[in-house]
Scaffold this motif. Structure first.
Motif, mmCIF file in Angstrom:
data_model
loop_
_atom_site.group_PDB
_atom_site.id
_atom_site.type_symbol
_atom_site.label_atom_id
_atom_site.label_comp_id
_atom_site.label_asym_id
_atom_site.label_seq_id
_atom_site.Cartn_x
_atom_site.Cartn_y
_atom_site.Cartn_z
ATOM 1 N N ASN A 400 -17.538 28.562 23.251
ATOM 2 C CA ASN A 400 -17.493 29.240 21.956
ATOM 3 C C ASN A 400 -16.665 28.491 20.924
ATOM 4 O OD1 ASN A 400 -19.040 31.360 22.950
ATOM 5 N ND2 ASN A 400 -17.255 32.564 23.574
ATOM 6 N N ARG A 401 -16.016 27.420 21.313
ATOM 7 C CA ARG A 401 -15.110 26.742 20.383
ATOM 8 C C ARG A 401 -15.797 26.161 19.150
ATOM 9 N NH1 ARG A 401 -9.989 22.948 22.183
ATOM 10 N NH2 ARG A 401 -9.430 22.191 20.105
ATOM 11 N N PRO A 402 -17.041 25.668 19.250
ATOM 12 C CA PRO A 402 -17.686 25.161 18.022
ATOM 13 C C PRO A 402 -17.801 26.208 16.918
ATOM 14 C CG PRO A 402 -18.868 24.387 19.958
ATOM 15 C CD PRO A 402 -17.868 25.393 20.445
ATOM 16 N N SER A 403 -17.737 27.504 17.276
ATOM 17 C CA SER A 403 -17.870 28.544 16.259
ATOM 18 C C SER A 403 -16.639 28.639 15.361
ATOM 19 C CB SER A 403 -18.136 29.898 16.926
ATOM 20 O OG SER A 403 -17.007 30.321 17.677
ATOM 21 N N TRP A 404 -15.487 28.105 15.797
ATOM 22 C CA TRP A 404 -14.288 28.179 14.967
ATOM 23 C C TRP A 404 -13.590 26.840 14.748
ATOM 24 C CZ3 TRP A 404 -9.791 26.591 17.318
ATOM 25 C CH2 TRP A 404 -9.743 26.628 18.721
ATOM 26 N N ASP A 405 -13.942 25.802 15.524
ATOM 27 C CA ASP A 405 -13.295 24.494 15.404
ATOM 28 C C ASP A 405 -14.307 23.483 14.884
ATOM 29 O OD1 ASP A 405 -11.246 22.471 17.701
ATOM 30 O OD2 ASP A 405 -11.818 22.178 15.604
ATOM 31 N N SER A 406 -14.077 22.992 13.670
ATOM 32 C CA SER A 406 -15.014 22.036 13.070
ATOM 33 C C SER A 406 -15.004 20.694 13.786
ATOM 34 C CB SER A 406 -14.661 21.827 11.596
ATOM 35 O OG SER A 406 -13.343 21.298 11.471
ATOM 36 N N HIS A 407 -13.971 20.438 14.622
ATOM 37 C CA HIS A 407 -13.928 19.187 15.372
ATOM 38 C C HIS A 407 -14.857 19.227 16.583
ATOM 39 C CE1 HIS A 407 -9.911 19.381 13.339
ATOM 40 N NE2 HIS A 407 -10.242 18.146 13.038
ATOM 41 N N TYR A 408 -15.357 20.401 16.936
ATOM 42 C CA TYR A 408 -16.305 20.554 18.049
ATOM 43 C C TYR A 408 -17.696 20.798 17.474
ATOM 44 C CZ TYR A 408 -13.032 20.808 22.024
ATOM 45 O OH TYR A 408 -12.123 20.518 22.996
ATOM 46 N N LYS A 409 -18.544 19.777 17.580
ATOM 47 C CA LYS A 409 -19.906 19.927 17.082
ATOM 48 C C LYS A 409 -20.803 20.617 18.110
ATOM 49 C CE LYS A 409 -23.449 17.184 14.725
ATOM 50 N NZ LYS A 409 -23.160 17.742 13.380
ATOM 51 N N LYS A 410 -20.519 20.342 19.417
ATOM 52 C CA LYS A 410 -21.312 20.903 20.503
ATOM 53 C C LYS A 410 -20.458 20.933 21.760
ATOM 54 C CE LYS A 410 -25.650 20.120 23.071
ATOM 55 N NZ LYS A 410 -26.790 19.197 23.260
ATOM 56 N N CYS A 411 -20.594 21.958 22.575
ATOM 57 C CA CYS A 411 -19.852 22.067 23.826
ATOM 58 C C CYS A 411 -20.731 22.757 24.862
ATOM 59 C CB CYS A 411 -18.555 22.851 23.616
ATOM 60 S SG CYS A 411 -17.545 23.004 25.103
#
Length: 549
Positions: A400-411
């Motif tokens: 779920n981190r891409p939903s709030w962290d712009s540094h994560y494009k895909k996980c």
């Protein structure tokens, strides 16, 4: 024990003086001068005798805390760094690091002292687990908790919980490694000059007499270990046709007690021989006149044979027996992998980055940095109005981190290791070194994404006042090699700690040991030219608040 020159010895006088200033009520000290009766053929203290002293000192420390009789349950890996010669003094310190319910971890430090040169150096350190014996009415003795008083004791107290978890899953880790094809397909076929494993087999029987028992009339754990070292040394000598040096003993567990009058059957055999070392497996069984044998203990010991210059010699290969011999051969390979991994982790932790350091605030957005040699580490703090257990569950779900962290494009989750450990592939925007502005803008300039293979481990608190922990680090997987179109990055050490504060609020701390692939994302924040961390943590806080229930 390994032979090393005195030029390698480390002075520890200052450390001993510092420890003496802080009295620990569970600490027990033992000092013994090494006499010829304690030594081997090289006039060096035998490892068996040292293990007796270690076990005795640790047991006294455990009983001082428990206030009742205790027995050795297990001993973690022991690596012997230096030898001790006849005439030198062995100084052993043991103290309880942490008490759980009916068991406790005891830390043991073994130093050597040369009376003529007034030099001190470390020989080894160990961690033993002791359990209390039941009372005369059959009730268990519940241990009182340990209260750490110094920074060093606090570190040992916190890490003791993780070491306890490692002990519990140790056997499962071996099974997982054996299920891995890279371990299973190790070639056990050897050339014509290989030594048959059967030639190294040793069996010996010892009668347990009153001098071999402790004050509880059970066979002294240190005595059993000494007998096991003896037969293991004979097995190693039969392979190498030389006098071997014991380098390490793997973690082992006592499965049951033995009493005076028991016959102890000790069996040893070389499981596998590598280039410069060999693993010897030892098994101890007890029987008393009539009745079946009782499995008391099993241990795995690593030996080397040193040349005249103190360097490890090349050893002959071993030819395992069919079936059981091949199983032992493969398991020895798996255990060697674990030893190498532990050695890497320990050297990185103790040699490069301190376990606990003072952080220096650098700006007003709760960004803290630490620069040591060529390593830059940073920490960000944020307090949120979300219960700690809920924040832990939300942040541990890395998908779920891409939903709030712009540094994560895909996980994406690529492997479920167990209930607490997961492996993810993370895709991030690429950043030019020295680029200003957002990662997205830099990515457009570079035109290539970056990916990471991350092991995410989550741990719940073991006691009151302990934080929730989510740890991240890069790993390599044969199934996911670097691919065209992506720069493969590396995360050395990162993660969250979540500490419960007042009124169901949580203090969220994010840590990162910056690698070259991560540094461009944070350089502008540290220089004060960007507020992306502030916006990212605001986004994280909003994500946690939205999903509070």
């Amino acid at each position: 024990m390994s032979s090393r020159t005195s030029g390698c010895l480390e002075e520890e006088d200052g450390e001993e003086e510092e420890e003496e200033e802080n009295y620990n009520p569970t600490e027990v000290k033992m000092s013994q001068i090494v006499m010829p009766c304690h030594s081997n053929h090289r006039q060096e203290l035998s490892v068996g005798q040292l293990l007796k002293w270690i076990d005795s000192t640790a047991c006294l420390s455990a009983e001082r805390h428990a206030g009742s009789p205790c027995v050795t349950a297990s001993m973690d890996d022991i690596h012997f760094e230096h030898t001790i010669s006849v005439g030198q003094v062995v100084n052993i310190r043991a103290k309880v690091n942490r008490a759980f319910n009916t068991s406790m971890e005891v830390g043991i430090q073994v130093n050597c002292e040369d009376l003529f040169s007034d030099r001190h150096w470390r020989v080894c350190h160990a961690y033993a687990t002791f359990v209390t014996q039941r009372t005369s009415t059959g009730q268990k003795v519940t241990l009182k908790p340990i209260v750490p008083h110094t920074q060093k004791e606090q570190v040992e107290y916190s890490v003791a919980a993780e070491r306890r978890r490692v002990r519990m899953v140790h056997d499962d880790i071996i099974k997982d490694l054996l299920s891995n094809e890279s371990v299973q397909q190790v070639d056990s076929s050897v050339g014509p000059n290989a030594v048959a494993a059967e030639r190294t087999r040793v069996e010996s029987v010892e009668l347990v007499l009153p001098p071999h028992a402790n004050h509880q009339v059970n066979t002294f754990g240190g005595q059993i270990m000494a007998w096991m070292v003896n037969v293991a040394t004979i097995a190693a000598s039969r392979l190498s046709q030389a006098h071997p040096t014991l380098r390490a003993i793997d973690m082992f567990t006592f499965r049951g007690p033995s009493q005076v009058g028991d016959r102890l059957l000790l069996k040893a055999i070389v499981n596998n021989a590598f280039r410069n070392s060999m693993e010897v497996g030892v098994r101890a069984e007890a029987y008393h006149e009539e009745g079946p044998n009782r499995h008391i203990n099993s241990a795995f010991m690593t030996f080397e044979v040193l040349d005249d210059g103190g360097k490890p010699r090349t050893l002959p290969r071993i030819r395992p027996e069919p079936l059981e011999g091949r199983r032992r051969f493969q398991e020895a390979t798996a255990r060697k992998k674990i030893r190498l991994d532990r050695k890497y982790i320990i050297s990185r932790t103790q040699g490069e980055v301190p376990l606990s350091v003072p952080w220096d605030p650098t700006n007003q957005v709760q960004l803290y940095t630490l620069e040591q040699k060529s390593m830059l580490s940073f920490k960000i703090e944020c307090e949120v109005d979300v219960p700690a257990h809920r924040a832990f569950d939300l942040l541990a779900e890395l998908s779920n981190r891409p939903s709030w962290d712009s540094h994560y494009k895909k996980c994406e989750l690529i492997q479920l290791v167990d209930d607490d450990d997961f492996i993810y592939r993370v895709v991030t925007p690429s950043v030019r070194h020295g680029a200003m502005g957002s990662p997205t803008a830099a990515n457009q300039a570079e035109g290539m994404l970056q990916d990471f293979i991350l092991l995410a481990s989550k741990r719940k608190p073991c006691g009151s006042g302990d934080p929730y922990v989510i740890a991240l680090r890069s790993v390599s997987l044969p199934t996911h090699p670097p691919t065209d179109g992506y720069n493969r990055g590396e995360v050395l050490c990162a993660g969250f700690t979540i500490l419960e504060t007042k009124d169901n609020m949580s203090l969220i701390s994010y840590f990162n040991q910056a690698s070259p692939e991560v540094l461009p994302y944070i350089s502008t924040d540290i220089a004060g030219l960007s507020s992306s961390f502030y916006h990212t943590f605001c986004s994280c806080s909003q994500y946690l608040t939205r999903n509070r229930l």
